[in-house]
Motif scaffolding. Sequence first.
Motif, PDB file in Angstrom:
ATOM      1  N   ASP A   1     -16.548   2.636  -3.069  1.00 41.47           N
ATOM      2  CA  ASP A   1     -17.853   2.770  -2.407  1.00 41.47           C
ATOM      3  C   ASP A   1     -17.752   3.489  -1.065  1.00 41.47           C
ATOM      4  N   GLY A   2     -16.990   4.573  -1.021  1.00 39.16           N
ATOM      5  CA  GLY A   2     -16.868   5.354   0.200  1.00 39.16           C
ATOM      6  C   GLY A   2     -15.969   4.743   1.249  1.00 39.16           C
ATOM      7  N   ASN A   3     -15.117   3.822   0.861  1.00 35.46           N
ATOM      8  CA  ASN A   3     -14.165   3.201   1.780  1.00 35.46           C
ATOM      9  C   ASN A   3     -12.746   3.349   1.248  1.00 35.46           C
ATOM     10  N   LEU A   4     -11.810   3.534   2.160  1.00 36.65           N
ATOM     11  CA  LEU A   4     -10.395   3.424   1.825  1.00 36.65           C
ATOM     12  C   LEU A   4      -9.993   1.968   2.029  1.00 36.65           C
ATOM     13  N   VAL A   5      -9.461   1.357   0.996  1.00 33.77           N
ATOM     14  CA  VAL A   5      -9.031  -0.037   1.071  1.00 33.77           C
ATOM     15  C   VAL A   5      -7.521  -0.082   0.941  1.00 33.77           C
ATOM     16  N   ILE A   6      -6.841  -0.433   2.031  1.00 31.63           N
ATOM     17  CA  ILE A   6      -5.388  -0.632   2.012  1.00 31.63           C
ATOM     18  C   ILE A   6      -5.130  -2.120   1.849  1.00 31.63           C
ATOM     19  N   THR A   7      -4.373  -2.477   0.830  1.00 31.45           N
ATOM     20  CA  THR A   7      -4.134  -3.892   0.521  1.00 31.45           C
ATOM     21  C   THR A   7      -2.673  -4.246   0.754  1.00 31.45           C
ATOM     22  N   ALA A   8      -2.462  -5.250   1.578  1.00 29.98           N
ATOM     23  CA  ALA A   8      -1.117  -5.796   1.787  1.00 29.98           C
ATOM     24  C   ALA A   8      -0.915  -6.952   0.820  1.00 29.98           C
ATOM     25  N   LYS A   9       0.228  -6.946   0.117  1.00 29.64           N
ATOM     26  CA  LYS A   9       0.491  -7.950  -0.908  1.00 29.64           C
ATOM     27  C   LYS A   9       1.867  -8.565  -0.725  1.00 29.64           C
ATOM     28  N   LYS A  10       2.008  -9.743  -1.289  1.00 28.74           N
ATOM     29  CA  LYS A  10       3.321 -10.390  -1.416  1.00 28.74           C
ATOM     30  C   LYS A  10       3.652 -10.390  -2.895  1.00 28.74           C
ATOM     31  N   ASP A  11       4.630  -9.575  -3.284  1.00 31.51           N
ATOM     32  CA  ASP A  11       5.031  -9.440  -4.681  1.00 31.51           C
ATOM     33  C   ASP A  11       6.430 -10.026  -4.842  1.00 31.51           C
ATOM     34  N   GLY A  12       6.497 -11.276  -5.316  1.00 29.48           N
ATOM     35  CA  GLY A  12       7.790 -11.941  -5.409  1.00 29.48           C
ATOM     36  C   GLY A  12       8.365 -12.148  -4.024  1.00 29.48           C
ATOM     37  N   ASP A  13       9.532 -11.573  -3.781  1.00 29.18           N
ATOM     38  CA  ASP A  13      10.136 -11.691  -2.454  1.00 29.18           C
ATOM     39  C   ASP A  13       9.918 -10.436  -1.623  1.00 29.18           C
ATOM     40  N   LYS A  14       9.003  -9.562  -2.073  1.00 27.44           N
ATOM     41  CA  LYS A  14       8.744  -8.316  -1.366  1.00 27.44           C
ATOM     42  C   LYS A  14       7.298  -8.246  -0.869  1.00 27.44           C
ATOM     43  N   TYR A  15       7.135  -7.595   0.276  1.00 25.57           N
ATOM     44  CA  TYR A  15       5.804  -7.300   0.802  1.00 25.57           C
ATOM     45  C   TYR A  15       5.535  -5.811   0.574  1.00 25.57           C
ATOM     46  N   THR A  16       4.331  -5.473   0.146  1.00 22.18           N
ATOM     47  CA  THR A  16       3.979  -4.078  -0.083  1.00 22.18           C
ATOM     48  C   THR A  16       2.675  -3.729   0.626  1.00 22.18           C
ATOM     49  N   SER A  17       2.542  -2.455   0.962  1.00 22.11           N
ATOM     50  CA  SER A  17       1.350  -1.970   1.647  1.00 22.11           C
ATOM     51  C   SER A  17       1.295  -0.457   1.469  1.00 22.11           C
ATOM     52  N   THR A  18       0.388   0.213   2.219  1.00 22.91           N
ATOM     53  CA  THR A  18       0.264   1.669   2.154  1.00 22.91           C
ATOM     54  C   THR A  18       0.203   2.243   3.562  1.00 22.91           C
ATOM     55  N   ARG A  19       0.816   3.424   3.720  1.00 22.57           N
ATOM     56  CA  ARG A  19       0.778   4.161   4.974  1.00 22.57           C
ATOM     57  C   ARG A  19       0.539   5.637   4.647  1.00 22.57           C
TER      58      ARG A  19
END
Length: 255
Positions: A72-90
């Motif tokens: 809807d016209g927004n950039l959504v960056i989601t931070a997650k905890k996947d198992g023992d790892k953290y993920t995000s976007t840059r």
Amino acid sequence: MKTTLIAVLMLSASFSFGQAKKGKLIWEENFNGKSLNENVWNFELGDGCPNICGWGNNERQIYTKENHKLVDGNLVITAKKDGDKYTSTRITTAGKKEFKYGYMETRAKLPVGQGIWPAFWMLGANIKHVGWPKSGEIDILEYVGRDPQMVYTTLHTQANHGDNASSSKMKFENIEEGFHTFGVDWKKDKMDFYVDAILVYTFNPKDKNEDVWPFDQPFYFILNMAIGGNFGGPEVDDSIFPQEFIIDYVRVYSN
């Protein structure tokens, strides 16, 4: 590149120090497409290794292309905890959209929680040649979940960086609710930082040699959400995930 900030100027949002003045719209990114425009944006991936592991700040996240979407016209960056790892976007505009002077602004909704560290910032386009902090860094928005209601604005230079960076923070009681604007009016001789059109910090050193004022060259944008690290952590509350950093637009105006 960002590190722990100790010397900060505490201000109260109950005071209005001036209003942002914008000129002609030069460029805008409204995130209206179905996918991120890679003619404008670059993905920075991984954990920063081998050159700057932990992205220079002991951050915990791994950056991927999968932790974002356009909705809807927004950039959504989601931070997650996947198992023992953290993920995000840059993402960055390095080599694609770089600007010298102007009023730079984003409208965004912040994530919340201990360990979250979203940012809207800029680096000197010459960083690959001169390194950091000689390239200069303009942090238009930094927010850390461990310090609720506070918005940080910071400048890093060769003369003043890391713990000695030129920085301020201001309290906004409702900053975690809804969307807010964050901007910098970057002129030839000074910078004024704004949150919701309220002036929060001015940087105008008398001596503008290259170690104090590297802000006479093009800079590029960075949008990211880090997790943990020297500034965002070190503790991380795993119960908060997933968290979303939602960006409505990025705009550049003349000044």
